[in-house]
Write a protein that holds these residues in place. Sequence first.
Motif, PDB file in Angstrom:
ATOM      1  N   GLU A 203      30.187 -37.490  15.969  1.00 39.55           N
ATOM      2  CA  GLU A 203      30.916 -36.239  15.716  1.00 39.55           C
ATOM      3  C   GLU A 203      31.011 -35.393  16.986  1.00 39.55           C
ATOM      4  O   GLU A 203      32.013 -34.695  17.191  1.00 39.55           O
ATOM      5  CB  GLU A 203      30.255 -35.449  14.579  1.00 39.55           C
ATOM      6  CG  GLU A 203      30.273 -36.151  13.224  1.00 39.55           C
ATOM      7  CD  GLU A 203      31.681 -36.365  12.667  1.00 39.55           C
ATOM      8  OE1 GLU A 203      32.659 -35.822  13.204  1.00 39.55           O
ATOM      9  OE2 GLU A 203      31.803 -37.105  11.669  1.00 39.55           O
TER      10      GLU A 203
ATOM     11  N   GLU B 113      35.969 -31.536  12.992  1.00 41.16           N
ATOM     12  CA  GLU B 113      34.927 -32.296  13.701  1.00 41.16           C
ATOM     13  C   GLU B 113      33.765 -31.377  14.068  1.00 41.16           C
ATOM     14  O   GLU B 113      32.606 -31.786  14.013  1.00 41.16           O
ATOM     15  CB  GLU B 113      35.478 -32.956  14.972  1.00 41.16           C
ATOM     16  CG  GLU B 113      36.667 -33.885  14.783  1.00 41.16           C
ATOM     17  CD  GLU B 113      36.452 -35.049  13.840  1.00 41.16           C
ATOM     18  OE1 GLU B 113      35.359 -35.206  13.276  1.00 41.16           O
ATOM     19  OE2 GLU B 113      37.415 -35.804  13.642  1.00 41.16           O
TER      20      GLU B 113
ATOM     21  N   HIS C  50      31.713 -31.029  10.992  1.00 37.04           N
ATOM     22  CA  HIS C  50      30.927 -32.255  10.775  1.00 37.04           C
ATOM     23  C   HIS C  50      29.707 -32.258  11.705  1.00 37.04           C
ATOM     24  O   HIS C  50      28.595 -32.581  11.297  1.00 37.04           O
ATOM     25  CB  HIS C  50      31.761 -33.507  11.081  1.00 37.04           C
ATOM     26  CG  HIS C  50      32.947 -33.708  10.174  1.00 37.04           C
ATOM     27  ND1 HIS C  50      33.881 -34.702  10.395  1.00 37.04           N
ATOM     28  CD2 HIS C  50      33.355 -33.057   9.053  1.00 37.04           C
ATOM     29  CE1 HIS C  50      34.808 -34.638   9.443  1.00 37.04           C
ATOM     30  NE2 HIS C  50      34.512 -33.645   8.628  1.00 37.04           N
TER      31      HIS C  50
ATOM     32  N   GLU D 101      37.967 -38.177   7.872  1.00 39.62           N
ATOM     33  CA  GLU D 101      38.393 -39.049   8.974  1.00 39.62           C
ATOM     34  C   GLU D 101      39.632 -39.869   8.559  1.00 39.62           C
ATOM     35  O   GLU D 101      40.540 -40.085   9.354  1.00 39.62           O
ATOM     36  CB  GLU D 101      37.278 -40.016   9.429  1.00 39.62           C
ATOM     37  CG  GLU D 101      35.884 -39.436   9.634  1.00 39.62           C
ATOM     38  CD  GLU D 101      35.768 -38.235  10.559  1.00 39.62           C
ATOM     39  OE1 GLU D 101      36.783 -37.717  11.049  1.00 39.62           O
ATOM     40  OE2 GLU D 101      34.622 -37.795  10.780  1.00 39.62           O
TER      41      GLU D 101
HETATM   42 FE   LIG Z   1      34.247 -36.201  12.005  1.00 37.14          FE
END
Ligand SMILES: [Fe+2]
Length: 204
Positions: A41, A71, A74, A160
């Motif tokens: 990530e 991202e 995450h 994703e």
């Molecule tokens: Fe990701």
Amino acid sequence: MSIEYPMPNRPRPATLPGDRALTSNVGTSIGAMIRVDQAGELGAREIYSGQMVVLKDQPSAPLLAEMAAQEAAHLAKFDALVVERGVRPSILSPLWRAAGFGIGVGSALLGERAAMAVTVAVEEVIEQHYQEQLDALDEIEADEGIAELRACVAEFRADELAHRDLAQKEMALKKGAKEAPAYQILSCGIKAGTKLAIGLAKRF
Ligand SMILES: [Fe+2]
Ligand SMILES: [Fe+2]
């Protein structure tokens, strides 16, 4: 490439300083999962950040910004899990950061379509990686922590996949017939690099 995690009945992988908090084989394998996910990530966030630097005034900028924000979310979750579970982060984190940013800037300099080709390639490998983790987690006796990790991985895998689909759509809009072989080479290289990084980040 098949990605295997050490399971309880398999020999433990070599440990490094910082692994000591993980006292069982299951603990080690969960630690490796969180470590590689955090590293991945981090790399993903850097790819989109690098692309944004170059493409900030282009039509794909809002999409890149949206994916970069996801991202980052995450990464924040895996950063928290690393602390909660006493996992040693990847010692190669500076490499993942630099490589991600470099790939982001480099692909964006080739144009929006190349940037999207990189997204499709990376997200395909990451989605597969998360699916393999979900399969591995299903074989481990679930406790509360594992259920939380599984929920994260499942949610992020869906994100994703959405990134891959959005990038594929963008690529189709910007189709240039002459570029096809170059994108195949780019895609193969990025996929191979991502798989190698996953293998390394699990251990180091
Ligand atoms: Fe990701
Ligand atoms: Fe993504």
